[in-house]
Write an enzyme that holds these catalytic residues in place. Structure first.
Site, PDB file in Angstrom:
ATOM      1  CB  SER A 178      -0.766   0.319   1.332  1.00  0.00           C
ATOM      2  OG  SER A 178      -0.560  -0.432   2.273  1.00  0.00           O
ATOM      3  CG  HIS A 206      -4.064  -0.440  -2.083  1.00  0.00           C
ATOM      4  ND1 HIS A 206      -4.278   0.927  -2.399  1.00  0.00           N
ATOM      5  CD2 HIS A 206      -3.245  -1.234  -1.421  1.00  0.00           C
ATOM      6  CE1 HIS A 206      -4.485   1.098  -0.505  1.00  0.00           C
ATOM      7  NE2 HIS A 206      -3.989   0.073  -0.117  1.00  0.00           N
ATOM      8  CE  LYS A 238      -7.541   1.536   0.849  1.00  0.00           C
ATOM      9  NZ  LYS A 238      -7.240  -0.346   1.389  1.00  0.00           N
TER      10      LYS A 238
HETATM   11  C1  LIG Z   1      -6.965   0.531   3.117  1.00  0.00           C
HETATM   12  C2  LIG Z   1      -6.304  -1.053   4.039  1.00  0.00           C
HETATM   13  C3  LIG Z   1      -7.056  -2.274   4.488  1.00  0.00           C
HETATM   14  C4  LIG Z   1      -8.067  -1.772   5.437  1.00  0.00           C
HETATM   15  O1  LIG Z   1      -9.380  -1.587   4.385  1.00  0.00           O
HETATM   16  P1  LIG Z   1     -10.841  -1.026   4.942  1.00  0.00           P
HETATM   17  O2  LIG Z   1     -11.570  -0.893   4.720  1.00  0.00           O
HETATM   18  O3  LIG Z   1     -10.432   0.498   4.869  1.00  0.00           O
HETATM   19  O4  LIG Z   1     -10.484  -1.021   6.217  1.00  0.00           O
HETATM   20  C5  LIG Z   1      -6.381  -3.282   4.288  1.00  0.00           C
HETATM   21  N1  LIG Z   1      -5.099  -3.742   3.981  1.00  0.00           N
HETATM   22  C6  LIG Z   1      -5.025  -3.039   2.920  1.00  0.00           C
HETATM   23  C7  LIG Z   1      -3.780  -3.270   1.478  1.00  0.00           C
HETATM   24  C8  LIG Z   1      -5.004  -2.410   2.374  1.00  0.00           C
HETATM   25  O5  LIG Z   1      -4.561  -0.743   2.365  1.00  0.00           O
END
Ligand SMILES: *Cc1c(COP(=O)(O)O)cnc(C)c1O
Length: 384
Positions: A178, A206, A238
């Site tokens: 990330s 992602h 996302k």
């Molecule tokens: C954003 C993210 C999460 C958390 O997801 P949410 O739905 O925002 O709680 C978990 N793992 C990774 C790699 C992320 O980037």
């Protein structure tokens, strides 16, 4: 006194350039943000396909609210599992090619739920050192032995697996890291999982919607078919533009999670409105090749624009394009200078990234125009 300790702690954060500021957005999520009455071009969000404020999602959410109301009223196993939740799980399973999927309220909760349901004391988790915070917390909560290997180092991972006497083994990785935007070597990780009879849990927060055929995600990017030892986790806040997460896996694994994942069982079902919006989002993701092409065009423009400057990008094939600066204060200064020019790029500092690798995390969205990216390139070249 106990509160003095917190005040000192906050002063320390400020001195180390680690104090976070929260800004309030006065307009919906999109490439153009409004903060304190000022218009900014935003490179902050993970809304990679530009769906968070898409008219089709808004329409689906409004229609969903009229038909299903806003709240689900209970946890999924009591009476909070509604038809839109069920339909979304079926669509997610079909889309990712797994037999079944389970919907969670957030990615953070999905990760805590999966890991704790799969491993415990006497088991071992083999985790990439750059895994997301939610995966790190999940392993700690599970009480399994946390064996962390250097980022992407398959030899180190193999040595740890070979030396392990744990009852149950689980390999745990972000598919797209990330803060760096690079990909985990999923085919090689799967081979190791098979050789050492381990689970492979993949967090594709992602990659889902962005990579692979029709945006199916990182497994599709690597042409890896569904496999009973893989748990594929994708998030829906996302690229999918709404909120939530899911795990796709075999029937047995999903049934086990439904019975045992505490973050699934002991929480109120997410709003059916979100599921209705996500059903519309899945259609747009599937038909989103033009959005994904736009994302690649923007990425190339940024990469080419910054070549030859002091600050190099990390050659990431994804929408995450970090510019490594190193020093916390300098990173903050550059971010502030960009902000003054109307460009909003987040400064990411430890503990989110390792010490000495503070960076600007540029994240691109299909909703950006080439002119937006060019403004960022020009400003960065001037500041460098
Ligand atoms: C954003 C993210 C999460 C958390 O997801 P949410 O739905 O925002 O709680 C978990 N793992 C990774 C790699 C992320 O980037």
């Amino acid at each position: 006194m106990i509160w003095n300790e917190l005040e000192n702690g906050l002063t320390d954060l400020e001195r180390e350039g680690l104090k976070r500021v929260r800004r309030t957005l006065e307009a919906p999520c999109g490439p153009l943000a409004r903060v304190d009455g000022r218009d900014l071009i935003s490179f902050c969000s993970n809304d990679y396909l530009g769906l968070a404020n898409d008219p089709k999602l808004i329409e689906a959410a409004c229609a969903g609210a009229k038909k299903w109301g806003v709240g689900s009223g209970a946890s999924h196993l009591v009476s909070g599992h509604l038809s839109p939740h069920e339909e979304l799980e079926e669509e997610l399973a079909a889309f990712t090619g797994f037999p079944r999927a389970l919907l969670f309220s957030t990615g953070y909760m999905a990760n805590l739920g999966i890991i704790v349901a799969l491993v415990g004391r006497g088991d071992a988790v083999f985790a990439d050192k750059l895994n997301h915070a939610s995966l790190i917390d999940a392993v700690q909560l599970s009480r399994a032995d946390h064996q962390r290997y250097p980022h992407g180092d398959l030899d180190a991972l193999e040595r740890l697996l070979a030396a392990s006497k744990a009852k149950r083994k689980l390999i745990l990785t972000d598919a797209v890291f990330s803060m760096d935007g690079d990909l985990a070597p999923l085919p090689e990780l799967l081979q190791l999982a098979e050789r050492f009879d381990a689970w492979l849990v993949i967090d594709d927060a992602h990659g889902f919607g962005v990579l692979g055929e029709h945006g199916c995600g990182s497994l599709s990017h690597f042409d890896i078919p569904a496999n009973p030892r893989i748990l594929y986790m994708g998030t829906l806040g996302k690229a999918a533009g709404a909120a939530g997460a899911f795990v796709a896996a075999s029937d047995t694994v999903v049934e086990w999670l439904l019975q045992r994942a505490r973050t699934y069982i002991f929480t109120t079902g997410s709003s059916p409105v979100i599921s209705c919006a996500l059903l519309a989002s899945l259609t747009l993701i599937r038909e989103g090749d033009e959005r994904r092409r736009q994302l690649r065009r923007l990425t190339l423009r940024l990469q080419n624009g910054l070549s030859g400057t002091r600050w190099q990008l990390m050659r990431s094939p994804t929408a995450i394009q970090p510019v490594i600066i190193g020093d916390n204060h300098e990173t903050l200064q550059v971010a502030l200078a960009l902000f003054d020019r109307g460009l909003w790029v987040p400064a990411i500092r430890p503990p989110t990234v390792p010490k000495g690798t503070a960076r600007l995390r540029v994240s691109l969205s299909a909703a950006h125009r080439e002119a937006h990216v060019q403004l960022l390139v020009d400003a960065l070249r001037e500041l460098a």
